[in-house]
Write a protein that holds these residues in place. Structure first.
Motif, mmCIF file in Angstrom:
data_model
loop_
_atom_site.group_PDB
_atom_site.id
_atom_site.type_symbol
_atom_site.label_atom_id
_atom_site.label_comp_id
_atom_site.label_asym_id
_atom_site.label_seq_id
_atom_site.Cartn_x
_atom_site.Cartn_y
_atom_site.Cartn_z
ATOM 1 N N GLN A 121 2.557 -8.098 -25.938
ATOM 2 C CA GLN A 121 3.975 -7.721 -25.940
ATOM 3 C C GLN A 121 4.778 -8.652 -26.846
ATOM 4 O OE1 GLN A 121 5.934 -8.197 -22.170
ATOM 5 N NE2 GLN A 121 7.808 -7.234 -22.866
ATOM 6 N N CYS A 122 4.551 -9.940 -26.713
ATOM 7 C CA CYS A 122 5.287 -10.923 -27.515
ATOM 8 C C CYS A 122 4.951 -10.760 -29.000
ATOM 9 C CB CYS A 122 4.953 -12.328 -27.027
ATOM 10 S SG CYS A 122 5.952 -13.610 -27.775
ATOM 11 N N ALA A 123 3.675 -10.601 -29.311
ATOM 12 C CA ALA A 123 3.266 -10.401 -30.707
ATOM 13 C C ALA A 123 3.917 -9.142 -31.270
ATOM 14 C CB ALA A 123 1.746 -10.315 -30.808
ATOM 15 N N GLY A 124 3.980 -8.099 -30.468
ATOM 16 C CA GLY A 124 4.628 -6.866 -30.903
ATOM 17 C C GLY A 124 6.096 -7.070 -31.227
ATOM 18 N N LEU A 125 6.778 -7.859 -30.417
ATOM 19 C CA LEU A 125 8.189 -8.146 -30.684
ATOM 20 C C LEU A 125 8.355 -8.894 -32.004
ATOM 21 C CD1 LEU A 125 9.376 -9.196 -27.103
ATOM 22 C CD2 LEU A 125 9.994 -7.103 -28.340
ATOM 23 N N PHE A 126 7.473 -9.871 -32.257
ATOM 24 C CA PHE A 126 7.540 -10.593 -33.533
ATOM 25 C C PHE A 126 7.291 -9.638 -34.703
ATOM 26 C CE2 PHE A 126 6.766 -14.714 -31.246
ATOM 27 C CZ PHE A 126 7.907 -15.350 -31.689
ATOM 28 N N ALA A 165 11.461 -12.311 -28.858
ATOM 29 C CA ALA A 165 10.063 -12.742 -28.820
ATOM 30 C C ALA A 165 9.949 -14.236 -28.528
ATOM 31 C CB ALA A 165 9.382 -12.411 -30.138
ATOM 32 N N ALA A 166 10.845 -15.030 -29.098
ATOM 33 C CA ALA A 166 10.804 -16.478 -28.872
ATOM 34 C C ALA A 166 11.040 -16.809 -27.401
ATOM 35 C CB ALA A 166 11.826 -17.182 -29.748
ATOM 36 N N LEU A 167 11.899 -16.054 -26.748
ATOM 37 C CA LEU A 167 12.134 -16.280 -25.321
ATOM 38 C C LEU A 167 10.887 -15.927 -24.510
ATOM 39 C CD1 LEU A 167 15.761 -14.866 -25.028
ATOM 40 C CD2 LEU A 167 15.053 -17.271 -25.038
ATOM 41 N N THR A 168 10.248 -14.843 -24.866
ATOM 42 C CA THR A 168 9.011 -14.436 -24.195
ATOM 43 C C THR A 168 7.905 -15.437 -24.489
ATOM 44 O OG1 THR A 168 9.668 -12.125 -24.414
ATOM 45 C CG2 THR A 168 7.356 -12.545 -23.943
ATOM 46 N N MET A 169 7.894 -15.957 -25.713
ATOM 47 C CA MET A 169 6.861 -16.893 -26.135
ATOM 48 C C MET A 169 6.844 -18.143 -25.253
ATOM 49 S SD MET A 169 6.382 -18.635 -29.898
ATOM 50 C CE MET A 169 7.784 -19.718 -29.702
ATOM 51 N N VAL A 170 7.992 -18.604 -24.830
ATOM 52 C CA VAL A 170 8.052 -19.780 -23.961
ATOM 53 C C VAL A 170 7.267 -19.519 -22.677
ATOM 54 C CG1 VAL A 170 9.586 -21.239 -22.592
ATOM 55 C CG2 VAL A 170 10.233 -20.591 -24.916
ATOM 56 N N GLN A 230 -0.467 -24.927 -34.600
ATOM 57 C CA GLN A 230 -0.414 -23.920 -35.666
ATOM 58 C C GLN A 230 0.660 -22.869 -35.387
ATOM 59 O OE1 GLN A 230 -4.620 -22.945 -35.381
ATOM 60 N NE2 GLN A 230 -4.896 -23.622 -37.506
ATOM 61 N N MET A 231 0.778 -22.465 -34.133
ATOM 62 C CA MET A 231 1.774 -21.453 -33.793
ATOM 63 C C MET A 231 3.191 -21.999 -33.942
ATOM 64 S SD MET A 231 0.085 -19.251 -30.669
ATOM 65 C CE MET A 231 -0.270 -20.638 -29.613
ATOM 66 N N LEU A 232 3.394 -23.246 -33.553
ATOM 67 C CA LEU A 232 4.723 -23.837 -33.699
ATOM 68 C C LEU A 232 5.073 -24.058 -35.166
ATOM 69 C CD1 LEU A 232 4.720 -26.316 -30.683
ATOM 70 C CD2 LEU A 232 5.904 -24.109 -30.873
ATOM 71 N N GLU A 233 4.074 -24.339 -35.998
ATOM 72 C CA GLU A 233 4.318 -24.444 -37.442
ATOM 73 C C GLU A 233 4.736 -23.089 -38.011
ATOM 74 O OE1 GLU A 233 0.683 -26.115 -38.950
ATOM 75 O OE2 GLU A 233 1.276 -28.167 -38.419
ATOM 76 N N CYS A 234 4.110 -22.028 -37.543
ATOM 77 C CA CYS A 234 4.513 -20.674 -37.969
ATOM 78 C C CYS A 234 5.957 -20.408 -37.562
ATOM 79 C CB CYS A 234 3.609 -19.613 -37.345
ATOM 80 S SG CYS A 234 1.994 -19.462 -38.117
ATOM 81 N N GLN A 235 6.298 -20.797 -36.354
ATOM 82 C CA GLN A 235 7.665 -20.580 -35.878
ATOM 83 C C GLN A 235 8.658 -21.361 -36.736
ATOM 84 O OE1 GLN A 235 8.721 -22.160 -32.036
ATOM 85 N NE2 GLN A 235 10.230 -20.545 -31.706
ATOM 86 N N LEU A 259 4.844 -12.905 -38.619
ATOM 87 C CA LEU A 259 3.589 -12.168 -38.621
ATOM 88 C C LEU A 259 2.400 -13.100 -38.372
ATOM 89 C CD1 LEU A 259 4.195 -9.645 -41.546
ATOM 90 C CD2 LEU A 259 4.443 -9.283 -39.086
ATOM 91 N N GLY A 260 2.445 -14.274 -38.962
ATOM 92 C CA GLY A 260 1.401 -15.269 -38.709
ATOM 93 C C GLY A 260 1.373 -15.674 -37.249
ATOM 94 N N LEU A 261 2.553 -15.895 -36.687
ATOM 95 C CA LEU A 261 2.655 -16.270 -35.276
ATOM 96 C C LEU A 261 2.122 -15.140 -34.396
ATOM 97 C CD1 LEU A 261 3.523 -18.175 -33.050
ATOM 98 C CD2 LEU A 261 5.869 -17.415 -33.381
ATOM 99 N N ALA A 262 2.476 -13.906 -34.728
ATOM 100 C CA ALA A 262 1.990 -12.754 -33.965
ATOM 101 C C ALA A 262 0.466 -12.675 -34.021
ATOM 102 C CB ALA A 262 2.609 -11.470 -34.501
ATOM 103 N N ASP A 263 -0.108 -12.917 -35.188
ATOM 104 C CA ASP A 263 -1.567 -12.892 -35.321
ATOM 105 C C ASP A 263 -2.219 -13.963 -34.449
ATOM 106 O OD1 ASP A 263 -1.536 -10.772 -37.078
ATOM 107 O OD2 ASP A 263 -1.845 -12.002 -38.879
ATOM 108 N N PHE A 264 -1.688 -15.172 -34.492
ATOM 109 C CA PHE A 264 -2.236 -16.238 -33.660
ATOM 110 C C PHE A 264 -2.166 -15.872 -32.183
ATOM 111 C CE2 PHE A 264 -1.573 -19.386 -37.197
ATOM 112 C CZ PHE A 264 -2.887 -19.843 -37.245
ATOM 113 N N MET A 265 -1.037 -15.321 -31.757
ATOM 114 C CA MET A 265 -0.884 -14.974 -30.343
ATOM 115 C C MET A 265 -1.804 -13.831 -29.948
ATOM 116 S SD MET A 265 3.136 -15.307 -29.573
ATOM 117 C CE MET A 265 2.881 -15.346 -27.816
#
Length: 88
Positions: free
Chosen positions: A13-18, A26-31, A58-63, A69-75
């Protein structure tokens, strides 16, 4: 629904939002996703915890780069794989 299934669904769900460009939502869900992953991986071995630390970095660097899209892929792929491996 198992805890793992719930976390996998949250990751998707979070990756989809990103991917849809809804980065604030998505950032709120990511937490929540990261907190749940942290709790799930606390009982995992040292190797899995180290992998989680690297993945989180790596995910925080993407953020930071606003690479949604990179963050979504990692998640959607790496984090789910790590959660599934740690619950096996």
């Amino acid at each position: 629904m198992t805890a793992l299934k719930g976390w996998v669904d949250e990751c998707h769900q979070c990756a989809g939002l990103f991917r849809l460009g809804r980065d604030v939502e998505a950032a709120l869900t990511m937490v929540d996703v990261f907190e749940g992953a942290q709790r799930s991986l606390q009982s995992a071995g040292v190797q899995k915890q180290h992998a989680w630390a690297q993945l989180l970095t790596q995910m925080l660097e993407c953020q930071e780069r606003q690479d949604w899209l990179g963050l979504a892929d990692f998640m959607e792929y790496e984090l789910i794989r790590l959660l599934e491996e740690s619950s096996a």
